[in-house]
Design a protein around this motif. Structure first.
Motif, PDB file in Angstrom:
ATOM      1  N   CYS A 251       0.836  -1.206   0.000  1.00 49.51           N
ATOM      2  CA  CYS A 251       0.000   0.000   0.000  1.00 49.51           C
ATOM      3  C   CYS A 251       0.870   1.255   0.000  1.00 49.51           C
ATOM      4  CB  CYS A 251      -0.922  -0.002   1.217  1.00 49.51           C
ATOM      5  SG  CYS A 251      -2.245  -1.228   1.154  1.00 49.51           S
ATOM      6  N   GLU A 312      -6.424  -7.464  -3.308  1.00 49.41           N
ATOM      7  CA  GLU A 312      -7.479  -7.272  -4.310  1.00 49.41           C
ATOM      8  C   GLU A 312      -8.133  -5.902  -4.190  1.00 49.41           C
ATOM      9  OE1 GLU A 312     -11.485  -9.485  -6.069  1.00 49.41           O
ATOM     10  OE2 GLU A 312     -10.459 -10.281  -4.293  1.00 49.41           O
ATOM     11  N   ILE A 313      -8.423  -5.478  -2.968  1.00 47.24           N
ATOM     12  CA  ILE A 313      -9.070  -4.164  -2.798  1.00 47.24           C
ATOM     13  C   ILE A 313      -8.156  -3.056  -3.301  1.00 47.24           C
ATOM     14  CG2 ILE A 313      -9.922  -2.514  -1.097  1.00 47.24           C
ATOM     15  CD1 ILE A 313     -10.862  -4.839   0.594  1.00 47.24           C
ATOM     16  N   TRP A 316      -8.223  -2.875  -7.078  1.00 47.96           N
ATOM     17  CA  TRP A 316      -9.414  -2.230  -7.625  1.00 47.96           C
ATOM     18  C   TRP A 316      -9.398  -0.718  -7.379  1.00 47.96           C
ATOM     19  CZ3 TRP A 316     -12.681  -3.806 -11.116  1.00 47.96           C
ATOM     20  CH2 TRP A 316     -12.846  -5.170 -11.343  1.00 47.96           C
ATOM     21  N   VAL A 317      -8.861  -0.293  -6.241  1.00 45.84           N
ATOM     22  CA  VAL A 317      -8.752   1.152  -5.969  1.00 45.84           C
ATOM     23  C   VAL A 317      -7.846   1.819  -6.999  1.00 45.84           C
ATOM     24  CG1 VAL A 317      -7.867   2.867  -4.358  1.00 45.84           C
ATOM     25  CG2 VAL A 317      -9.277   0.989  -3.523  1.00 45.84           C
TER      26      VAL A 317
END
Length: 555
Positions: A251, A312-313, A316-317
């Motif tokens: 991240c 995965e999140i 998609w972001v």
């Protein structure tokens, strides 16, 4: 080790060391000598990159442990398919822009020069006194700092592309970022605010990346890209709790690199920086500098993290931000009345395409067609197609955007404006420049025969194979928007007369070269034309590019 291989490994280190040494040497030379050194260095790097590409194309991944110390103790240089392609694109664009800068020193920036005023004298009896007046400094075109900074930046770019470990990747990114900021500042007083904002973004992005690297090291115990990827794969197989640190690291790394690549909504710094930079700097920023962040992002997601479902999140972001970039960047480009800001917003839009593949990496349906009756797709073919399409779009963008910025900068330098309405009919006086812009537009729109078309086709077919039809919709919308804003930029330059058939009048040309420089200035227009031509001709290399990326691929 055979002789050809030894030569190739020498080239692997030399592509980083040669421009770095030339950067240091250029500080000691005069203006003319710096230009000669810059051209010679660009030719050397171009020649050194060729054996690396040839060897990698033959199916070999190159690896060089500096000083004979293997990982994790030493510094390892590594070149696979991804490295070779970015090295080659950087060498081509760098060599062409270097030749342009050498032919047109005025395009390298502005500098403050103190005015010399003859002292006045007064007589008082037998005494004579000299009266001096403080003369204001004046801005002059051409900056001596261009060559040391650009050659240092080139060394940093190559270091990023061949680095085998995460820390030296960070060092390369830092060198690229700091020299790029200084290059923007060469644009004069109006560019200083943009350069300062760029500096803050570059430092913040690097800090986030470094924290992410530290987290990965704390989990894997190594900085080597391949070794850390293998360690994370083992942790994922064991369901280790340390994967939370890996997710946090990705991240932070992704956020830091998104800042550097100017992904919406983190793009505010790019427009003033790219549009106010000198004419020989803008193409380097758009075509090459932001590609370093993209390259590292692909390394982090594909080679280091691997297909972790926990990401995965985040995937998609980032893909959603990419979609927003395509739409918002295109709309903002349509609203511009000047060439360079329009092209800068085009970069914001084109960046969005590079993030659309991330959901495909983590979708278990990515291999939906592989092994199905009536198909010949091998394992990993859909993911390979998505990566090939993304890389093709990035490489095509590098060639096309360098050509566009060179052409727009040349017109701005000549007429002291890049207002599109003021440059109506410029195609009559500068047909080669406008033709270069047209060829570049073909590549950015993604029309057939261009590398942009190959990239969109590969990405679209992979998206359909994986069932991600939304990517196809985004690609179509982005193509239509690209055609609209590039037509707005190029069409007025092709107008031959006003509606009442009266002749168009261009602004008074400024900065006319002297008689001795006119030939070089004329030949400098070949630079954007060559890059525009390559944008179209490289469209035939789509299948070859896919094969090269298979060398050293993580699947």
């Amino acid at each position: 080790m055979n002789a050809p291989m030894s030569l190739t490994l020498f080239c692997l280190g030399a592509v980083v060391l040669i421009p770095l040494l030339a950067s240091a040497l250029s500080v000691l030379l005069g203006s003319a000598a710096r230009r000669v050194l810059g051209v010679l260095t660009s030719a050397a790097v171009l020649g050194l990159s060729a054996p690396i590409l040839v060897r990698v194309t033959s199916g070999e991944t190159l690896e060089l442990a500096l000083g004979g110390f293997e990982s994790p103790l030493g510094i390892t240089l590594r070149a696979d398919g991804l490295s070779a392609l970015f090295l080659a694109m950087t060498a081509i664009v760098g060599a062409v822009v270097s030749c342009y800068a050498a032919a047109r020193p005025a395009a390298t920036g502005k500098r403050l020069v103190a005015q010399t005023v003859e002292p006045a004298t007064v007589t008082d009896g037998d005494h004579r006194a000299a009266l001096t007046e403080d003369a204001p400094a004046a801005w002059r075109t051409g900056h001596a700092g261009f060559w040391p900074l650009w050659l240092g930046c080139w060394s940093g770019l190559n270091a990023v592309f061949v680095s085998g470990d995460l820390f030296n990747t960070y060092v390369g990114l830092e060198l690229v970022g700091l020299t790029a900021v200084a290059l923007v500042a060469l644009g004069g007083r109006e560019a200083w605010a943009a350069a300062l904002r760029y500096l803050f973004i570059a430092v913040l992005g690097s800090l986030l990346f470094l924290i992410g690297v530290a987290l990965i090291y704390s989990v894997t115990g190594t900085l080597d890209i391949i070794d850390s990827g293998e360690a994370i794969t083992q942790l994922a197989a064991q369901g280790d709790a340390d994967l939370a640190a890996v997710v946090l690291a990705l991240c932070l790394i992704s956020l830091g690199l998104a800042l550097k690549v100017a992904l919406v909504p983190l793009h505010g710094w790019l427009i003033p920086a790219h549009s106010s930079a000198p004419s020989a700097v803008s193409p380097l920023l758009s075509a090459l500098v932001i590609k370093a962040a993209l390259f590292v992002l692909l390394r982090a997601w594909l080679w280091v993290a691997g297909p972790l479902p926990e990401l995965e999140i985040l995937a998609w972001v980032l893909a959603g931000m990419g979609t927003a970039a395509i739409l918002l960047g295109s709309v903002m480009a349509l609203r511009q009345s000047r060439l360079k800001p329009l092209i800068a917003y085009s970069t914001v839009a084109q960046v969005g395409y590079w993030f659309l593949l991330l959901p495909l990496l983590l979708d278990p349906e990515t291999s939906a067609l592989e092994g199905q009756p009536g198909t010949t797709l091998e394992e990993g073919a859909v993911l390979a197609g998505a990566l090939s399409g993304t890389v093709a779009l990035a490489l095509g963008h590098g060639l096309a955007k360098a050509s566009l910025f060179l052409s727009a900068g040349h017109l701005k330098d000549l007429y002291s404006t890049d207002e599109i309405t003021e440059l109506r009919g410029a195609g009559r006086a500068h047909p080669m420049l406008v033709m270069s812009m047209g060829l570049s537009a073909v590549g950015l729109i993604g029309l057939p025969l261009s590398l942009g078309f190959s990239g969109k086709w590969l990405l679209a077919t992979s998206a359909v194979a994986a069932g991600h039809y939304w990517i196809l919709v985004v690609l179509v919308a982005g193509t239509l928007f690209s055609a609209a804003y590039l037509l707005k930029a190029v069409a007025p330059l092709l107008v031959m007369s006003e509606d009442d058939q009266t002749a168009l009048t261009l602004p008074q040309a400024q900065n006319h070269p002297g008689a001795s420089d006119r030939t070089l200035t004329g030949k400098a227009q070949l630079a954007p034309f060559l890059l525009g031509l390559l944008t179209v001709l490289t469209g035939f290399l789509g299948v070859w590019l896919t094969g090269v990326l298979e060398v050293g691929a993580p699947w």
